[in-house]
Design a protein around this motif. Structure first.
Motif, PDB file in Angstrom:
ATOM      1  N   ILE A 199       0.849  -1.199   0.000  1.00 19.55           N
ATOM      2  CA  ILE A 199       0.000   0.000   0.000  1.00 19.55           C
ATOM      3  C   ILE A 199       0.883   1.246   0.000  1.00 19.55           C
ATOM      4  O   ILE A 199       1.794   1.376   0.812  1.00 19.55           O
ATOM      5  CB  ILE A 199      -0.918  -0.005   1.242  1.00 19.55           C
ATOM      6  N   VAL A 200       0.620   2.187  -0.935  1.00 21.57           N
ATOM      7  CA  VAL A 200       1.435   3.403  -0.987  1.00 21.57           C
ATOM      8  C   VAL A 200       0.671   4.624  -0.488  1.00 21.57           C
ATOM      9  O   VAL A 200       1.257   5.572   0.017  1.00 21.57           O
ATOM     10  CB  VAL A 200       1.985   3.664  -2.405  1.00 21.57           C
ATOM     11  N   VAL A 201      -0.654   4.610  -0.650  1.00 19.23           N
ATOM     12  CA  VAL A 201      -1.462   5.698  -0.103  1.00 19.23           C
ATOM     13  C   VAL A 201      -2.574   5.093   0.726  1.00 19.23           C
ATOM     14  O   VAL A 201      -3.252   4.168   0.288  1.00 19.23           O
ATOM     15  CB  VAL A 201      -2.102   6.563  -1.213  1.00 19.23           C
ATOM     16  N   GLU A 202      -2.735   5.610   1.930  1.00 18.57           N
ATOM     17  CA  GLU A 202      -3.779   5.090   2.788  1.00 18.57           C
ATOM     18  C   GLU A 202      -4.437   6.256   3.525  1.00 18.57           C
ATOM     19  O   GLU A 202      -3.742   7.166   3.985  1.00 18.57           O
ATOM     20  CB  GLU A 202      -3.162   4.118   3.793  1.00 18.57           C
ATOM     21  N   THR A 203      -5.754   6.264   3.567  1.00 22.53           N
ATOM     22  CA  THR A 203      -6.425   7.215   4.457  1.00 22.53           C
ATOM     23  C   THR A 203      -7.204   6.414   5.472  1.00 22.53           C
ATOM     24  O   THR A 203      -7.775   5.377   5.158  1.00 22.53           O
ATOM     25  CB  THR A 203      -7.384   8.156   3.703  1.00 22.53           C
ATOM     26  N   ARG A 204      -7.178   6.924   6.705  1.00 23.40           N
ATOM     27  CA  ARG A 204      -7.903   6.228   7.778  1.00 23.40           C
ATOM     28  C   ARG A 204      -8.877   7.207   8.407  1.00 23.40           C
ATOM     29  O   ARG A 204      -8.471   8.218   8.980  1.00 23.40           O
ATOM     30  CB  ARG A 204      -6.912   5.728   8.824  1.00 23.40           C
ATOM     31  N   GLY A 205     -10.134   6.930   8.255  1.00 21.26           N
ATOM     32  CA  GLY A 205     -11.179   7.763   8.851  1.00 21.26           C
ATOM     33  C   GLY A 205     -11.074   9.227   8.461  1.00 21.26           C
ATOM     34  O   GLY A 205     -11.326  10.129   9.267  1.00 21.26           O
ATOM     35  N   LEU A 206     -10.683   9.463   7.214  1.00 22.88           N
ATOM     36  CA  LEU A 206     -10.449  10.836   6.773  1.00 22.88           C
ATOM     37  C   LEU A 206     -11.755  11.617   6.682  1.00 22.88           C
ATOM     38  O   LEU A 206     -12.683  11.205   5.992  1.00 22.88           O
ATOM     39  CB  LEU A 206      -9.761  10.821   5.405  1.00 22.88           C
ATOM     40  N   SER A 207     -11.810  12.744   7.383  1.00 23.19           N
ATOM     41  CA  SER A 207     -13.003  13.590   7.352  1.00 23.19           C
ATOM     42  C   SER A 207     -12.603  15.043   7.130  1.00 23.19           C
ATOM     43  O   SER A 207     -11.583  15.495   7.640  1.00 23.19           O
ATOM     44  CB  SER A 207     -13.765  13.513   8.676  1.00 23.19           C
ATOM     45  N   MET A 208     -13.408  15.727   6.365  1.00 22.55           N
ATOM     46  CA  MET A 208     -13.171  17.154   6.159  1.00 22.55           C
ATOM     47  C   MET A 208     -14.487  17.885   6.353  1.00 22.55           C
ATOM     48  O   MET A 208     -15.455  17.649   5.623  1.00 22.55           O
ATOM     49  CB  MET A 208     -12.632  17.367   4.733  1.00 22.55           C
ATOM     50  N   ALA A 225     -17.893  17.447   4.011  1.00 23.75           N
ATOM     51  CA  ALA A 225     -17.580  17.213   2.600  1.00 23.75           C
ATOM     52  C   ALA A 225     -17.018  15.815   2.388  1.00 23.75           C
ATOM     53  O   ALA A 225     -17.303  15.157   1.395  1.00 23.75           O
ATOM     54  CB  ALA A 225     -16.600  18.264   2.101  1.00 23.75           C
ATOM     55  N   VAL A 226     -16.198  15.383   3.327  1.00 21.63           N
ATOM     56  CA  VAL A 226     -15.647  14.029   3.271  1.00 21.63           C
ATOM     57  C   VAL A 226     -15.887  13.398   4.635  1.00 21.63           C
ATOM     58  O   VAL A 226     -15.596  13.998   5.662  1.00 21.63           O
ATOM     59  CB  VAL A 226     -14.129  14.051   2.957  1.00 21.63           C
ATOM     60  N   ASP A 227     -16.472  12.206   4.639  1.00 22.85           N
ATOM     61  CA  ASP A 227     -16.933  11.621   5.888  1.00 22.85           C
ATOM     62  C   ASP A 227     -16.276  10.267   6.129  1.00 22.85           C
ATOM     63  O   ASP A 227     -16.662   9.266   5.533  1.00 22.85           O
ATOM     64  CB  ASP A 227     -18.464  11.490   5.825  1.00 22.85           C
ATOM     65  N   GLN A 228     -15.285  10.241   6.991  1.00 19.06           N
ATOM     66  CA  GLN A 228     -14.634   9.017   7.447  1.00 19.06           C
ATOM     67  C   GLN A 228     -14.316   8.042   6.316  1.00 19.06           C
ATOM     68  O   GLN A 228     -14.835   6.928   6.257  1.00 19.06           O
ATOM     69  CB  GLN A 228     -15.521   8.325   8.480  1.00 19.06           C
ATOM     70  N   VAL A 229     -13.452   8.486   5.439  1.00 19.01           N
ATOM     71  CA  VAL A 229     -13.109   7.658   4.290  1.00 19.01           C
ATOM     72  C   VAL A 229     -11.878   6.808   4.594  1.00 19.01           C
ATOM     73  O   VAL A 229     -10.849   7.319   5.041  1.00 19.01           O
ATOM     74  CB  VAL A 229     -12.851   8.538   3.050  1.00 19.01           C
ATOM     75  N   ASP A 230     -12.011   5.506   4.396  1.00 19.46           N
ATOM     76  CA  ASP A 230     -10.857   4.600   4.452  1.00 19.46           C
ATOM     77  C   ASP A 230     -10.548   4.193   3.021  1.00 19.46           C
ATOM     78  O   ASP A 230     -11.398   3.626   2.343  1.00 19.46           O
ATOM     79  CB  ASP A 230     -11.186   3.344   5.270  1.00 19.46           C
ATOM     80  N   PHE A 231      -9.346   4.477   2.606  1.00 16.15           N
ATOM     81  CA  PHE A 231      -8.998   4.294   1.201  1.00 16.15           C
ATOM     82  C   PHE A 231      -7.578   3.746   1.113  1.00 16.15           C
ATOM     83  O   PHE A 231      -6.705   4.145   1.882  1.00 16.15           O
ATOM     84  CB  PHE A 231      -9.101   5.667   0.508  1.00 16.15           C
ATOM     85  N   PHE A 279     -11.488  15.421  -1.162  1.00 18.13           N
ATOM     86  CA  PHE A 279     -10.650  14.282  -0.808  1.00 18.13           C
ATOM     87  C   PHE A 279      -9.275  14.434  -1.462  1.00 18.13           C
ATOM     88  O   PHE A 279      -8.234  14.255  -0.828  1.00 18.13           O
ATOM     89  CB  PHE A 279     -11.340  12.998  -1.284  1.00 18.13           C
ATOM     90  N   PHE A 280      -9.304  14.812  -2.735  1.00 12.69           N
ATOM     91  CA  PHE A 280      -8.070  15.013  -3.493  1.00 12.69           C
ATOM     92  C   PHE A 280      -7.208  16.095  -2.848  1.00 12.69           C
ATOM     93  O   PHE A 280      -5.994  15.942  -2.710  1.00 12.69           O
ATOM     94  CB  PHE A 280      -8.444  15.412  -4.929  1.00 12.69           C
ATOM     95  N   LYS A 281      -7.858  17.181  -2.439  1.00 15.37           N
ATOM     96  CA  LYS A 281      -7.101  18.279  -1.826  1.00 15.37           C
ATOM     97  C   LYS A 281      -6.507  17.875  -0.481  1.00 15.37           C
ATOM     98  O   LYS A 281      -5.463  18.394  -0.079  1.00 15.37           O
ATOM     99  CB  LYS A 281      -7.991  19.508  -1.668  1.00 15.37           C
ATOM    100  N   CYS A 282      -7.184  16.967   0.217  1.00 14.08           N
ATOM    101  CA  CYS A 282      -6.614  16.467   1.471  1.00 14.08           C
ATOM    102  C   CYS A 282      -5.365  15.628   1.192  1.00 14.08           C
ATOM    103  O   CYS A 282      -4.375  15.694   1.922  1.00 14.08           O
ATOM    104  CB  CYS A 282      -7.626  15.616   2.235  1.00 14.08           C
ATOM    105  N   LEU A 283      -5.412  14.854   0.111  1.00 12.87           N
ATOM    106  CA  LEU A 283      -4.257  14.024  -0.240  1.00 12.87           C
ATOM    107  C   LEU A 283      -3.061  14.885  -0.617  1.00 12.87           C
ATOM    108  O   LEU A 283      -1.911  14.526  -0.356  1.00 12.87           O
ATOM    109  CB  LEU A 283      -4.588  13.115  -1.437  1.00 12.87           C
ATOM    110  N   LYS A 340      -6.220  20.745   5.101  1.00 13.36           N
ATOM    111  CA  LYS A 340      -5.817  19.934   6.253  1.00 13.36           C
ATOM    112  C   LYS A 340      -7.067  19.225   6.783  1.00 13.36           C
ATOM    113  O   LYS A 340      -8.031  19.877   7.152  1.00 13.36           O
ATOM    114  CB  LYS A 340      -5.222  20.827   7.353  1.00 13.36           C
ATOM    115  N   PRO A 341      -7.060  17.893   6.808  1.00 13.52           N
ATOM    116  CA  PRO A 341      -8.266  17.167   7.225  1.00 13.52           C
ATOM    117  C   PRO A 341      -8.689  17.505   8.649  1.00 13.52           C
ATOM    118  O   PRO A 341      -7.843  17.764   9.507  1.00 13.52           O
ATOM    119  CB  PRO A 341      -7.848  15.699   7.103  1.00 13.52           C
ATOM    120  N   THR A 342     -10.003  17.511   8.857  1.00 14.13           N
ATOM    121  CA  THR A 342     -10.535  17.797  10.191  1.00 14.13           C
ATOM    122  C   THR A 342     -10.239  16.629  11.133  1.00 14.13           C
ATOM    123  O   THR A 342      -9.804  16.820  12.264  1.00 14.13           O
ATOM    124  CB  THR A 342     -12.050  18.034  10.117  1.00 14.13           C
ATOM    125  N   PHE A 343     -10.514  15.421  10.657  1.00  8.91           N
ATOM    126  CA  PHE A 343     -10.161  14.217  11.427  1.00  8.91           C
ATOM    127  C   PHE A 343      -9.490  13.220  10.501  1.00  8.91           C
ATOM    128  O   PHE A 343      -9.605  13.325   9.284  1.00  8.91           O
ATOM    129  CB  PHE A 343     -11.411  13.530  12.009  1.00  8.91           C
TER     130      PHE A 343
END
Lengths: 353, 240
Positions: B5-14, B21-27, B48-52, B57-60
């Motif tokens: 895995i090279v990119v991972e998001t865990r519970g990403l929220s904005m 706008a983005v709700d707890q994304v695991d990717f 989501f892209f802008k957070c990556l 800056k992601p909220t959570f």
């Protein structure tokens, strides 16, 4: 403008500068030479803003701050050291360091362009009011009394390492002119370097520069500090030309004047601001000898005329006109479309015929 | 499955104020994968892209690129990891020439001589050699998109993030872009945010569908296209 033509212009500028450096003291009177030294200091100051604003896109409304700090630092250091050899170095470094500190807060704080102009101007005016209130004997740095709005007498430059060998005004002219030439070609080198090209890229699109991987804040900070250092050098020369440093170096009039030089001369070029400063300096001093028209009125009219009619400034406008006069040939050569050139030329002659 | 895995998001929220706008994304994105992010307008793809890419800056939650948490990293630091980024609106150095644009990107990570040869190579790959001296703001939209793609690939990134690379392009340009993206995929992992379904069919390997800030489904294009919920989301809520 392509590189080859730019180079031939640079050679011409170098030759004219060298002739001026050597020739001026031979033919001009001492009074004019002393006056010229001040004009050169102004030209160097304009160059510093031309670099920071024209290439870095940082509209610093208070370039006079670093100029004034350079001048004051030079005088204070020279009085305390009893010689000017190190005072010059100290002055340049203090001006650059102050620019770096101020720049740190502005660039790392992500202050927007408009507020950057407001902050830099305000800082200059703060120094103006601060230095005006330093007239008592208690306001001194080491042995140097700051002198309030009367300012301080500036010790003239001496030969490096020999404090008793003081330079004559003609010699100071040589130093000033040499500093301007070195400063100019230094800036040319800088804007052609990787660092300078990145500065231009940031001016064009800050977000893209960041996404490509450049630290925009650091790049701007460094450019700003270099600009501050050059302005500080101009301050040293100014102190020598005038023989005195007063709080007026920080005032609103000076702060605005620098911007006008750059606007009139042309942003995005380095020779433009230099010529703008020389031209307006002489215009103002010749206007000063008559009383029928107010100086500031003339200056205001010039600014309005340039902003409305020649928004790019003199030098870029002249380059554009030159290009247009030389017609399509030059243009196609610039774009490297060799094959279409012959075709377009015949089309052109047919059109003329 | 493919590599690590090279990119991972865990519970990403904005969150923007009260809007999520983005709700707890695991990717997850694996090495050498080409992943498309699709979804209707306002699904949270671009956020989501802008957070990556460090533009927001992601909220959570966390964004992890190659075991490195980049939550608080600036865009230039993420780019510095060897990540190539193309934004939705073409972001180019407007007043500069095509080759200067690409040189600036190449020179960031390579010494002068290597950068020069990379510029030649890139101009060739994005087919802009003929207009290399033109100023970018005088070019067509599609060409500007390619200048930006050229800037991305000239830095030789190992991870490429593209936001709507085919937007506003003619059909022929879209074909060439698809080809280019497949070529990039030979040496790099990719995340492509896209609207254009046809374009996605050309390039897609695995597709992630966003809806209301969350991942709706993650599968191959054929499965996704056949999914009734996806159809409903895309075509609007029609009651049968």
């Amino acid at each position: 403008m392509n590189r080859a033509r730019e180079n031939s212009w640079l050679i011409l500028i170098g030759i004219v500068g060298a002739i001026f450096l050597i020739g001026a003291p031979q033919v001009l009177e001492l009074f004019t030479i002393i006056n010229l030294t001040t004009a050169i200091a102004m030209a160097l100051l304009a160059l510093s803003l031309g670099l920071v604003w024209g290439f870095g896109g940082i509209l610093c409304f208070g370039q006079s701050t670093f100029f004034g700090i350079g001048a004051y630092a030079y005088v204070v250091a020279a009085i305390n050291f009893g010689g000017t050899s190190w005072a010059v170095v100290v002055a340049i470094l203090v001006a650059a360091a102050f620019a770096a500190v101020l720049g740190y807060f502005m660039f790392y704080g992500r202050v927007s362009d408009v507020y950057l102009g407001v902050i830099t101007l305000t800082v200059s005016l703060i120094f103006y009011n601060l230095m005006r209130r330093t007239s008592g004997p208690e306001y001194k740095i080491g042995d140097a009394l700051l002198g309030g709005f009367n300012g301080i007498n500036a010790p003239p430059l001496n030969v490096p390492g020999n404090a008793s060998w003081i330079l004559f005004p003609e010699d100071v002219f040589y130093v000033a002119m040499a500093a301007l030439i070195i400063g100019y070609f230094g800036c040319v080198w800088l804007v052609r370097s990787h660092f300078g090209r990145v500065a231009v890229a940031i001016r064009e699109n800050e977000l893209r520069a960041e996404l490509v991987g450049y630290d925009v804040r650091l790049q701007k900070l460094l450019l700003f500090a270099v600009g501050g250092g050059i302005a500080g050098t101009a301050g040293v020369l100014f102190a020598n030309g005038v023989g005195r440093v007063t709080p007026d170096v920080f005032n609103l009039y000076n702060a605005a004047l620098i911007i006008i030089w750059v606007i009139v001369g042309g942003r995005g070029t380095l020779i433009g601001p230099v010529l703008g400063a020389f031209g307006l300096f002489y215009l103002i001093s010749s206007l000063g000898q008559q009383t029928s028209i107010n100086n500031n009125l003339v200056l205001g009219v010039i600014l309005v005329v340039f902003v409305l009619l020649v928004p790019k400034g003199i030098v870029p406008t002249v380059i554009d006109l030159w290009d247009r006069k030389r017609g399509r040939r030059g243009q196609f050569r610039r774009h490297g479309r060799r094959q279409r050139r012959r075709g377009s030329r015949t089309a052109e002659t047919r059109h003329e015929g | 499955m493919k590599g690590e895995i090279v990119v991972e998001t865990r519970g990403l929220s904005m969150h923007f104020g009260g809007v999520v706008a983005v709700d707890q994304v695991d990717f997850n994105l694996r090495e050498n994968e080409l992943r498309c992010l699709i979804g209707p307008n306002g699904a949270g793809k671009s956020t989501f892209f802008k957070c990556l890419t460090g533009q927001l800056k992601p909220t959570f939650g966390d964004v992890v690129i190659r075991d490195l948490n980049v939550n608080r990293a600036h865009s230039h630091e993420i780019a510095g990891l060897g990540v190539g980024i193309k934004t939705q609106v073409p972001n180019v150095f407007e007043g500069l020439s095509v080759q200067e644009n690409i040189w600036l990107a190449a020179r960031r990570f390579h010494p002068a001589a290597r950068a020069r040869s990379l510029v030649e190579e890139t101009l060739d790959r994005v087919r802009l050699t003929d207009i290399r001296r033109e100023v970018v703001n005088e070019l067509s939209h599609g060409q500007r998109q390619w200048v930006e793609l050229g800037m991305v690939i000239s830095a030789e990134p190992w991870l490429v993030l593209l936001d709507e690379p085919a937007a506003g392009m003619t059909h022929d340009e879209v074909l060439l872009t698809a080809e280019l993206i497949r070529e990039i995929n030979k040496t790099a992992s990719l995340i492509v945010v896209e609207h254009d379904m046809q374009f996605i069919r050309m390039i897609a390997d695995k597709v992630t569908v966003f809806h209301r800030g969350a991942i709706l489904i993650e599968d191959t294009m054929d499965v996704v296209a056949a999914d009734p919920t996806v159809r409903e989301v895309y075509l609007g809520h029609r009651k049968k």
